[in-house]
Design an enzyme around this catalytic site. Structure first.
Site, PDB file in Angstrom:
ATOM      1  CB  VAL A 168      -0.980  -0.003   1.183  1.00 19.36           C
ATOM      2  CG1 VAL A 168      -1.913   1.197   1.100  1.00 19.36           C
ATOM      3  CG2 VAL A 168      -1.795  -1.293   1.200  1.00 19.36           C
ATOM      4  CG  ASP A 169       3.806   2.517   3.124  1.00 22.07           C
ATOM      5  OD1 ASP A 169       3.286   3.626   3.323  1.00 22.07           O
ATOM      6  OD2 ASP A 169       4.124   1.744   4.039  1.00 22.07           O
ATOM      7  CB  VAL A 170       5.002   0.234  -3.067  1.00 20.14           C
ATOM      8  CG1 VAL A 170       5.412   0.258  -4.534  1.00 20.14           C
ATOM      9  CG2 VAL A 170       6.206  -0.106  -2.192  1.00 20.14           C
TER      10      VAL A 170
END
Length: 401
Positions: A168-170
Site C-alpha cells: 500500500v505504501d508503494v
C-alpha cells in the site's frame, strides 16, 4: 558511485524536493529519480531519515527507496534551515512530503506558503487518508490493509493477514507519481501549478476494487482468497516428488489440451466431462487427485520442463533472496548493482517499465547523510564561509561526520 544528472531521460530538467520518509514518500521520489529528475532528499539534521537505522524488515527501506537522489541534511526547525528550504522551493518543480498532518505547516512549508514562494511548484502530499472524516488519523500500511479489506482477503477465514510487502505504501507512492506527472503536463499547457494528494487508505480501497465489484453482484459475503471458489479448474500448489512445491494454473481449454498431450493422458483429453473449464471446475473433486498424482511423480526439474513444454502458467515457490540468482533478471538487467551507505554491495530491482531510448538505470547509489549538502547550497548561492557557519551552528550536517 558518483552522482550523474538525468540528461536524456524523460524527466531531465525537473527538480524534486523529497521530504519523504519511510516508504510512501521515498517511493514517489525513487520513481521520479529513476525517470531522470534531480531529486534532492531533504533529511532532518542531525540524524537524517530514521530508516537509515531501522532494523528488522526496515533494514531494507533506505537502501532500496533512495537511489538516484542527492541528500542534504538540514535542521528545518531553525530559522536558517527554513531559509534553506525556501531557497530550494524557489528552484524546484515538485515537492513531495508524507509527514503526519500539520507537520509541514509547523515547518513553515505549508502548501499556501510554498505557493507564495514558487507559484509553479507542484505540491504533492501523501497521507494516510484523503480529505474527509478520517484525515486527522495516523495511518500505516498494515492499518489500512485491515481497514480496507485487503488483510481479510489475504488471510484464511478469521485470520486477516497483511500482504508480505509494503504494497500500500508503494502503491500510494505510485499514484502520487501519476498525479505529479499529470499536474506537470497541465502546468506545461496552462502555466498553473496544482496540488496533488494520494493516500494509503484510498490506494488500498483501489486495490480491492475488483472485490467490491464482485460483492455488488452476489448475495453472500466475498470469501477470502484462500477460501475462494476458484474460477479456474487447476490453480493450485502441488507437492513434487522431491518434496518441493510448484504452483500451476491450467486456466483455458487450450492449456488443458496441451497438458494432457504433454503428459500422455489421451484419456483425460477425451473425457467429455473435462472438456471445458467450467466442467473441470465442477469436476475438481475427481480431477485434482489425478493432476496431483502426475506432479507427485516428477521432481522439480521435470515438472518445470513439463509446464514449459505444455506452455501452461507455473511458478516454483521462491524466497526474495532467490531472485539474486534468477536467470531472467540476470539476462534482462532487472537487478541493478547497488552499494548501500554502509558499504554493502548488492543488486536491487530496476524500475519495472521500459521506455524506448531511455535507460532507467542507477546513476547514483543511495546517498550518505548530507553527502550533497555543500554542492546544493553552493548552487543556491551560499558561499563557503556561509556554509561553514551553518555547519558550525548545527543547521547542516558534516557529511564526513
Amino acid at each position: 558511485m558518483a552522482h550523474e544528472n538525468g540528461a536524456g531521460l524523460p524527466l531531465s530538467g525537473i527538480r524534486v524536493l523529497d521530504f519523504g520518509h519511510t516508504v510512501m514518500g521515498p517511493t514517489a521520489g525513487l520513481i521520479l529519480a529513476d525517470l531522470g529528475a534531480d531529486v534532492i532528499k531533504i533529511e532532518p539534521a542531525p540524524k537524517g531519515d530514521p530508516t537509515r537505522t531501522l532494523k528488522g524488515f526496515g533494514t531494507g527501506y533506505f537502501g532500496f527507496f533512495n537511489r538516484n537522489k542527492r541528500s542534504i541534511a538540514v535542521d528545518l526547525k531553525s530559522v536558517e534551515g527554513q531559509a534553506i528550504a525556501h531557497a530550494l522551493v524557489k528552484s524546484a518543480d515538485v515537492l513531495v512530503e508524507n509527514f503526519a498532518p500539520g507537520t509541514m505547516d509547523r515547518l513553515g512549508l505549508s502548501q499556501e506558503t510554498v505557493a507564495g514562494i514558487n507559484p509553479r511548484l507542484i505540491y504533492a502530499s501523501l497521507k494516510g487518508f484523503l480529505a474527509g472524516p478520517y484525515d486527522k488519523r495516523l495511518a500505516l500500511d498494515e492499518v489500512v490493509q485491515m481497514m480496507a479489506g485487503l488483510a481479510y482477503m489475504t488471510g484464511p477465514p478469521g485470520q486477516p493477514l497483511r500482504a508480505g510487502a509494503s504494497v500500500v505504501d508503494v502503491t500510494g507512492g505510485m499514484f502520487a507519481v501519476i498525479g505529479i506527472l499529470a499536474a506537470l503536463r497541465r502546468r506545461d499547457e496552462t502555466g498553473e501549478a496544482s496540488g496533488v494528494s494520494s493516500a494509503l487508505f484510498e490506494s488500498c480501497v483501489f486495490l480491492v476494487g475488483q472485490h467490491l465489484a464482485y460483492a455488488s453482484q452476489i448475495d453472500e459475503p466475498v470469501p477470502p482468497m484462500p477460501a475462494r471458489r476458484s474460477s479456474w479448474a487447476v490453480y493450485d500448489l502441488f507437492i513434487l516428488g522431491d518434496g518441493e512445491q510448484l504452483f500451476v494454473g491450467i486456466t483455458t481449454d487450450a492449456h488443458w489440451r496441451r497438458f494432457c498431450e504433454t503428459v500422455g493422458r489421451a484419456d483425460l483429453a477425451a473425457d467429455a466431462e473435462l472438456a471445458t473449464n467450467n466442467q473441470r471446475v465442477a469436476a475438481r473433486p475427481r480431477l485434482m487427485p489425478l493432476v496431483a498424482e502426475i506432479f507427485a511423480g516428477l521432481d522439480t526439474a521435470e515438472a518445470i520442463a513439463l509446464c514449459e513444454t505444455a506452455r501452461i502458467p507455473f511458478a516454483p515457490i521462491a524466497e526474495p533472496a532467490d531472485l539474486f540468482d534468477d536467470p531472467h533478471l540476470e539476462a534482462t538487467g532487472g537487478l541493478l548493482p547497488t552499494t548501500m551507505p554502509n558499504g554493502t554491495k548488492t543488486k536491487l530491482p530496476r524500475l519495472p517499465v521500459r521506455i524506448e531510448g531511455a535507460d532507467l538505470t542507477i546513476r547514483a547509489d543511495p546517498p550518505a547523510l548530507g553527502a550533497d549538502t555543500d554542492a546544493i547550497l553552493a548552487d543556491l548561492g551560499y558561499d563557503a564561509p556561509a556554509i561553514a557557519a551553518l555547519r558550525r551552528d548545527g543547521v547542516i550536517v558534516d557529511p564526513a561526520a
